[in-house]
Structures are given as C-alpha cells and as structure tokens.
Design an enzyme around this catalytic site. Sequence first.
Site, PDB file in Angstrom:
ATOM      1  N   ARG A   1      -0.811   8.679   1.667  1.00 29.20           N
ATOM      2  CA  ARG A   1      -2.209   9.028   1.456  1.00 29.20           C
ATOM      3  C   ARG A   1      -2.523  10.514   1.414  1.00 29.20           C
ATOM      4  O   ARG A   1      -3.389  10.952   0.666  1.00 29.20           O
ATOM      5  CB  ARG A   1      -2.998   8.454   2.616  1.00 29.20           C
ATOM      6  CG  ARG A   1      -3.736   7.274   2.192  1.00 29.20           C
ATOM      7  CD  ARG A   1      -4.501   6.739   3.313  1.00 29.20           C
ATOM      8  NE  ARG A   1      -4.462   5.311   3.093  1.00 29.20           N
ATOM      9  CZ  ARG A   1      -4.932   4.434   3.902  1.00 29.20           C
ATOM     10  NH1 ARG A   1      -5.458   4.825   5.045  1.00 29.20           N
ATOM     11  NH2 ARG A   1      -4.880   3.169   3.610  1.00 29.20           N
TER      12      ARG A   1
ATOM     13  N   ARG B   1      -1.212   8.765   9.279  1.00 32.77           N
ATOM     14  CA  ARG B   1      -1.040   7.327   9.515  1.00 32.77           C
ATOM     15  C   ARG B   1      -0.597   6.595   8.252  1.00 32.77           C
ATOM     16  O   ARG B   1      -1.140   6.807   7.169  1.00 32.77           O
ATOM     17  CB  ARG B   1      -2.368   6.736   9.981  1.00 32.77           C
ATOM     18  CG  ARG B   1      -2.351   5.235  10.173  1.00 32.77           C
ATOM     19  CD  ARG B   1      -3.694   4.737  10.638  1.00 32.77           C
ATOM     20  NE  ARG B   1      -4.714   4.943   9.638  1.00 32.77           N
ATOM     21  CZ  ARG B   1      -5.067   4.037   8.731  1.00 32.77           C
ATOM     22  NH1 ARG B   1      -4.466   2.858   8.696  1.00 32.77           N
ATOM     23  NH2 ARG B   1      -6.008   4.297   7.861  1.00 32.77           N
TER      24      ARG B   1
ATOM     25  N   HIS C   1      -9.137   9.224   2.975  1.00 36.10           N
ATOM     26  CA  HIS C   1      -8.723   8.132   2.075  1.00 36.10           C
ATOM     27  C   HIS C   1      -8.918   8.634   0.648  1.00 36.10           C
ATOM     28  O   HIS C   1      -9.946   9.230   0.344  1.00 36.10           O
ATOM     29  CB  HIS C   1      -9.564   6.885   2.333  1.00 36.10           C
ATOM     30  CG  HIS C   1      -8.958   5.657   1.723  1.00 36.10           C
ATOM     31  ND1 HIS C   1      -8.934   5.446   0.363  1.00 36.10           N
ATOM     32  CD2 HIS C   1      -8.324   4.605   2.283  1.00 36.10           C
ATOM     33  CE1 HIS C   1      -8.317   4.292   0.121  1.00 36.10           C
ATOM     34  NE2 HIS C   1      -7.935   3.770   1.272  1.00 36.10           N
TER      35      HIS C   1
ATOM     36  N   GLU D   1       0.845  -1.192   0.000  1.00 41.72           N
ATOM     37  CA  GLU D   1       0.000   0.000   0.000  1.00 41.72           C
ATOM     38  C   GLU D   1       0.879   1.240   0.000  1.00 41.72           C
ATOM     39  O   GLU D   1       2.102   1.149   0.156  1.00 41.72           O
ATOM     40  CB  GLU D   1      -0.951  -0.029   1.211  1.00 41.72           C
ATOM     41  CG  GLU D   1      -1.972  -1.156   1.110  1.00 41.72           C
ATOM     42  CD  GLU D   1      -2.958  -1.219   2.242  1.00 41.72           C
ATOM     43  OE1 GLU D   1      -3.017  -0.292   3.062  1.00 41.72           O
ATOM     44  OE2 GLU D   1      -3.681  -2.226   2.331  1.00 41.72           O
TER      45      GLU D   1
ATOM     46  N   HIS E   1     -11.534   9.355   6.602  1.00 43.63           N
ATOM     47  CA  HIS E   1     -11.255   7.925   6.799  1.00 43.63           C
ATOM     48  C   HIS E   1     -10.755   7.586   8.200  1.00 43.63           C
ATOM     49  O   HIS E   1     -11.188   6.611   8.791  1.00 43.63           O
ATOM     50  CB  HIS E   1     -10.203   7.512   5.767  1.00 43.63           C
ATOM     51  CG  HIS E   1      -9.870   6.059   5.748  1.00 43.63           C
ATOM     52  ND1 HIS E   1     -10.804   5.092   5.498  1.00 43.63           N
ATOM     53  CD2 HIS E   1      -8.687   5.408   5.932  1.00 43.63           C
ATOM     54  CE1 HIS E   1     -10.227   3.899   5.525  1.00 43.63           C
ATOM     55  NE2 HIS E   1      -8.941   4.063   5.801  1.00 43.63           N
TER      56      HIS E   1
HETATM   57  C1  SIN Z   1      -7.372   0.437   2.550  1.00 46.42           C
HETATM   58  O1  SIN Z   1      -7.620  -0.739   2.342  1.00 46.42           O
HETATM   59  O2  SIN Z   1      -7.046   1.221   1.669  1.00 46.42           O
HETATM   60  C2  SIN Z   1      -7.506   0.968   3.942  1.00 46.42           C
HETATM   61  C3  SIN Z   1      -6.399   0.490   4.757  1.00 46.42           C
HETATM   62  C4  SIN Z   1      -6.099   1.452   5.851  1.00 46.42           C
HETATM   63  O3  SIN Z   1      -6.834   2.425   6.037  1.00 46.42           O
HETATM   64  O4  SIN Z   1      -5.085   1.269   6.517  1.00 46.42           O
END
Ligand code: SIN
Length: 533
Positions: free
Chosen positions: A283, A379, A237, A116, A344
């Site tokens: 993010r 985060r 998000h 991610e 988010h």
């Molecule tokens: C996601 O799956 O994008 C969310 C994961 C997260 O917020 O850590």
Amino acid sequence: MREKTEILVLGSGVAGLTFALRAADRAEVTIVTKRAREEANTAWAQGGISAVFDPTDSFDAHVEDTLVAGAGLCKRDIVEGVVREAPERILDLETLGTKFDHAPAGGAAPFELGREGGHSARRVVHAGDITGREVERALLDAAAAHPRIRFLEHHMAVDLITLSKFGGPDVCAGAYVLDTRTGTVLTLLARETVLATGGAGKVYLYTSNPDVATGDGVAMAYRAGAEVADMEFYQFHPTVLYHPQAKSFLISEALRGEGGVLRLEDGTAFMKKHHAQADLAPRDVVARAIDYEMKRTGEDCVWLDMTHHPASFLERRFPNIHAECLRFGVDMTQRPLPVVPAAHYMCGGVTTDASGRTSIPGLWAIGEVACTGLHGANRLASNSLLEGLVFGRRAAEAMIDLGPADGWSDVPEWDAAQAGPSDEAVVVTQNWAELRQLMWNYVGIVRSDKRLQRAARRIALLQDEIREYYWNHFVTRDMLELRNIATVAELIVSSALFRRESRGLHYTTDHLATDPAMARDTVVKRGVPAHFR
Ligand code: SIN
C-alpha cells in the site's frame, strides 16, 4: 456521579467486543462507546481478514509478506503467533454466526479467498465487500445477549484515572466518562481498563475512517504517562472514491486483487513503472505512486479500471461498492472509478506486550490503538481485523487475576468548578479544520523536514488555544475530540521529525535512504522526547 465496574472497555469494535465476550465469562464488563455501539471503525472494513486456508499457501508465506510490508520493524515472534492463530480465530467468528463467503463445495479451501496488495497468495476471508459490518453484527448480537456485558452508549472517556495523580501507585483505575447527551461526567472506577478505541484517521483532512476515529485512546494513554511508539507510520489507503458527496467511501484493495488496474486520465496504466508487483504492490508504494502521478500530471484523481470483468461478476463480488458508486452516478461495470488516497490506518500506538498489557499496570490496549509489533512500519492489508481478534482474546485470557480495588476512595469526582458554558464554539470548529488541513498538507504521504517543522510550530500554537479553552469551559465531545486529534498530531510530527530516514510509510525527501541503524521503534512518552528502542 461515581460508579464501579470490574472491567471497563473503551470502544465497541472487533477488538473490544472479542475481548468482552471472552472476559465476561469471569467478570462483569462495561463497554463505553462514543455514539451508538455499531459506529465503530470495524464496521467500515471492506476487504476481509487474512488467514492461511488454501493448501498451496503457508504460514511462512503469510509471515514473510507481513515482514516485508513492515519494512524491518515487525516483531517476528508476534507476527508468527498471530499468523498461526488466524484460522482458529476466523472459525470462532463463524461459530458465533458470522456469515463469510464460502468456496464451492469440494474446493481446496473452505472459504472463498480474496487477494490484496503485498500478499503472495489468496488468503483474505470475506463477507462480500462488507466484511467489517458482518463481523461487527455477529459480535454485537453475541454481546447484547451476554448477561455480564453492559453498554454505555453515547459516553466518551475524558481521561484515564491513574492513582499516582492522587498520591497512589502508578495504576490505572478507570476513566472519567462524559455522558454526551446530558453533559455530566461520571467517575467510572474499574479494576482493569482496556483501550479498544481504534485509530485516528480524522487527524487528516481526507480519510477512509468514520467520524469516531479521533485517536482518543492514544491521546489519553499518552496524557496518563503510557509509552507510545511508531506514530510516524500512518497508512494512506490508495483508493477512496473521489466525488464531492462521497465522504470517506473506501474502494477496497480487493478490487485490485481481482485484476483492477490504476490508470491516468488518458488511460495509461502506471503502476508497472513504480513496482514489480504493479497494482498489487504494498500500500505505501501504491499510495506514493498515485500521489506522484497526481502531482506530475496536475490531475485531481486517478482511475481504477474494473471493466475487464463482466457486470455479473462485479455485482456479485462487490455488491456494496457497486451500489454505493451507482448512488453517486458512477457505474463501475461501464467505466473506471475516480479514486484518490486517504488516511486509513494508524500503525503505531500504545505499546503492549504479546497479551495487550501497556506500560501502566491496569491499562491494556488492543486493536488499532495498540502497537504490538505486528505491523511495523507498514501494515499488510487485512491484518487489522485479525490483530483485533487475536489480541482481544489474548488480553481476556491473560487477565486472570483482576487488579486490586485499593485507592479508589482517594479518587475525587470530576471537578468542573472553574468551567462555564462555551462562549465561542467557533474555536473548536476553526482549530479542527486548521489542524486536519495542515496535517494533510505538511505531514502526508510525502514529507520533508521543513514541512514537518512548520507543522510542529502550528500544532504547538493550536494546542495552547485548545488547552485554554479546555480548562475554561464545560467539556463536550467535539472539544474532547479536538484535544485528542491535536495530541495525536503532535505525536505523529515529533516521531516523524525524529526518524531521519525513509522507511515503510514514513517517506521524506530530505532523507530518502533507509538506514539499517534506524530499524528500531520510535518511542514517545510524556515528558520524554522521542527516542529509538
Ligand atoms: C480494503 O478493503 O482495501 C481495506 C482492507 C484493509 O485495510 O486491510
């Protein structure tokens, strides 16, 4: 009505359940949950839990990625401790029955690891694209089988009980709890009280969070006099499905981890011009870039393109997202998904030590409601379920001696003498809509002093009305949730106004630079204005 329990836990997500399962070996635990027990933010987490399992990865790299995302506000010792504990906590979950996706036999790591934004390696342990739901299922099954864990579903805490209010010491001794089905308020006395109430996405008009995420824990702790920090850092998000009927449906960052590309309507990929890590930038960067491009082009959404993968891969790796999008008539195997950013995750919260103790004796905070120093100003993806696991367990281990039960007889029952039935419930619906809209417009991804000041003035007005309504009518869940999101909104705005720089998730056009002198936490406490520590 009056009841006693040894340990009271507010919230039934990953942090509360992990705590309860450990603490119940020594004490009787009551878990209070606003709706059905499985309706927790945890169940909505898609991506997974980050932990170092790949031999080419390292604890140092996970620590470094977390610190970089946190933009100078993470506490290094907390980050290091959490990162090192992560693999063990995931193995605990597996022992409990959580079914994570495994790598093919003979692979370098036991689990199939996703990637991610902001992560320099593949390290996201997952259960398909419904990791939170699977973790919640396993924890709930174990909790339901435990003889010393009791659930009070459809109950919502109104306020914490602090003995200092009744002439005693500054100690938390439980909570007044509303039975949302009967309207009666229970005086629930506890030796130790644990906030595991999750986040506050509902303070914004658009959010990836479920309806329960109304910041109840932060609001109650603040009213009780606890210290709260870093509330200006609300994470957006980058990708929630843009569709009129798709309320809150998250499109996991794991899609970009598998090569997903963000595009404009005309097909232009735009992330490279915003950050060297392009679609896998942290993010805050991606959400701001989308916000910028939407405002620049006037388009209603951007597009996440996964069509470079064969349909069979997408159906296997993202079965839930694929099926859910199909329900809305969007086939991700054939065309890009329309996406927009949404509120988010609350990076700030009730301040705690390394074991979840707050500034009020007898009150603990774990999971999203807490500000532990793990996330700092932003985060890192998939560090949130992890925080709940680590601090849930640590709090249970630290709670060796239960607090005294002195002073309980001085606590009066809930007094509804002045209250009557609601004459104008429209006050609640009107203020609810107004507050969330103004937070979205004035306190969103990009801020300015002027917008924040406007927001502060309007929130103060709304709070006057809410207070008046609160004292004159019987409490209801809607009313309490409104009061709580208004308090959270006030804390976000006052903290944001105080931080006159841009850092992590707090980005303001009036103070674009990051000021090294402000690499400190913004602390707020009832009766004490925002200040740095
Ligand atoms: C996601 O799956 O994008 C969310 C994961 C997260 O917020 O850590």
